[in-house]
Scaffold this active site. Structure first.
Site: not given
Ligand code: SAH
Length: 400
Positions: A233, A344
């Site tokens: 993610f 979160c």
């Molecule tokens: N760690 C990051 C923030 C993560 S936010 C930082 O420090 O900036 C969560 C992310 O998960 C988003 O970019 C979203 O596109 C992604 N996401 C949501 N569901 C997902 C899934 N099932 N598989 C992969 N990515 C996913």
């Protein structure tokens, strides 16, 4: 002056400075307040308790602004905004680099419904409630005086506004429009998409944990030939880039959105010192990606999923999701490696989160030690009287 009288025996949370008053706690509304008006909250025997703004459309009918018998006038707003801004000045002393930090953290800065983030020369504002939405002009005016930068942009496009009877609102509120490629500094150069990025453009709350990842690699892996990191993610690559600051690190970033991965790649290119051949960006669903891997091959896994539980009703399903990804992530960690895992979801308490990770670990028959309990960066303070403010929690684990 309009008065909200609290029902007998319902005063305690208000006296203890919880900022929300739900409709069920209200016995009587005296006067004829308009939605958004300032109201005085009194106990069942008429004693002053607090003052806040009112919205009959919302479950949370009053959000408290002060527990003192003082007027909520322009001077009050100025004083409160200034206090929050000054509190960050000591955390982020002026440098030659563009500062990125949260300036106003809503209820936690005793300004319910108001988020203000700073990205270099621009502020991004989120108005989550009617009370704030109605006072936007004043707040913007005061912000432009207290911290004169180039512009203030609005990103009030969050679902919770619906509960307040509000539609989305975005665009320039004051000054210049932020550039498409707005650059900030987090020990390295990063581009922020304030128009279409998540939240106000970036996950500022994770800044301290991204730095912690850098420190961990520095302390444990700097003398080793390599350090393999899996950033799940990844969004625009914040954790990945902190890891790549070390020349010996290899990072795989996984996200389901091609758009955010493209920005992650551009962020990498913006830091020419970093070895691009050591970074891989994979567009995939993390649940699927994890199931496809089967060897313990990573030194560090970062697991920072989006909010799985939007409310209390979704806790059970969310818990299954967290367990699934934590279980499969643990399996990929080399013995002696590390997991940085987060949630979160406000509805999942730190205690429950730890239990979920415990359950995941038990199924893998591995061992893990908690090295640190993690939370949001210091520019996201949590009012002690507002446990809802502690939405981001995490664990740094060493896994055997
Ligand atoms: N760690 C990051 C923030 C993560 S936010 C930082 O420090 O900036 C969560 C992310 O998960 C988003 O970019 C979203 O596109 C992604 N996401 C949501 N569901 C997902 C899934 N099932 N598989 C992969 N990515 C996913």
């Amino acid at each position: 002056m309009t008065t909200i009288m609290i029902g007998k025996g319902r005063e305690k949370p208000i006296i203890q400075q919880h900022p929300w008053i739900f409709s069920g706690a209200i016995a009587r509304v005296e006067g004829d307040p308009a939605p958004g008006d300032i109201v005085t909250v009194v106990s069942s025997n008429g004693k002053f308790l607090a003052r806040g703004y009112w919205n009959p459309k919302s479950q949370i009918q009053v959000r408290i602004l002060t527990w003192r018998d003082e007027p909520i006038d322009d001077a009050w707003w100025r004083m409160m905004l200034n206090r929050a801004i000054q509190a960050r000045a000591t955390l982020y002393p002026a440098t030659e680099h563009p500062i990125a930090c949260r300036l106003i953290n809503a209820e936690n800065d005793y300004l319910p419904g108001l988020i203000v983030d700073r990205y270099g020369d621009y502020l991004v504002l989120q108005a989550l409630t009617l009370g704030i939405d109605q006072r936007k002009e004043l707040i913007v005016q005061l912000l432009s005086e207290l911290l004169p930068l180039k512009g203030i942009y609005e990103r009030s496009d969050v679902d919770v506004r619906g509960k307040e009877g509000l539609k989305f609102a975005t665009g320039v509120l004051w000054g210049a429009e932020p550039p498409v490629d707005l650059e900030i500094w987090e020990d390295l150069r990063l581009l922020i998409d304030v128009r279409d990025g998540h939240k106000t453009g970036f996950y500022l709350d994770q800044a301290a944990n991204r730095r912690l990842l850098f420190d961990l690699i520095n302390n444990v892996y700097s003398t080793q030939a390599s350090c393999r990191v899996l950033n799940l993610f990844s969004y625009t690559g914040g954790f990945s880039l902190q890891a790549l600051r070390h020349g010996n690190t290899e990072v795989i970033s996984v996200d389901s959105s091609q758009e955010v991965l493209s920005l992650a790649e551009r962020n990498l290119a913006l830091n020419p010192r970093f070895d691009r051949s050591k970074a891989k960006f994979v567009q995939a669903d993390v649940f699927d990606y994890l199931r496809e891997q089967n060897t313990a091959q990573f030194d560090i896994v970062v697991l920072d999923p989006p909010k799985f539980a939007q409310n209390q009703q979704q806790i059970e399903k969310a818990a299954r999701g967290y367990k699934d990804i934590n279980l499969n992530a643990i399996k990929l960690i080399k013995p002696g490696g590390y997991l940085m895992t987060f949630s979160c979801s406000g509805a999942i308490s730190p205690d429950l989160f730890q239990k979920i990770v415990f359950g995941a670990l038990a199924d893998t028959r591995r061992q893990a030690q908690i090295l640190k309990h993690l939370g949001a960066s210091e520019d996201h303070p949590i009012a002690l009287t507002f446990p809802e403010g502690e939405y981001l929690k995490g664990l740094l684990l060493r896994v055997y």
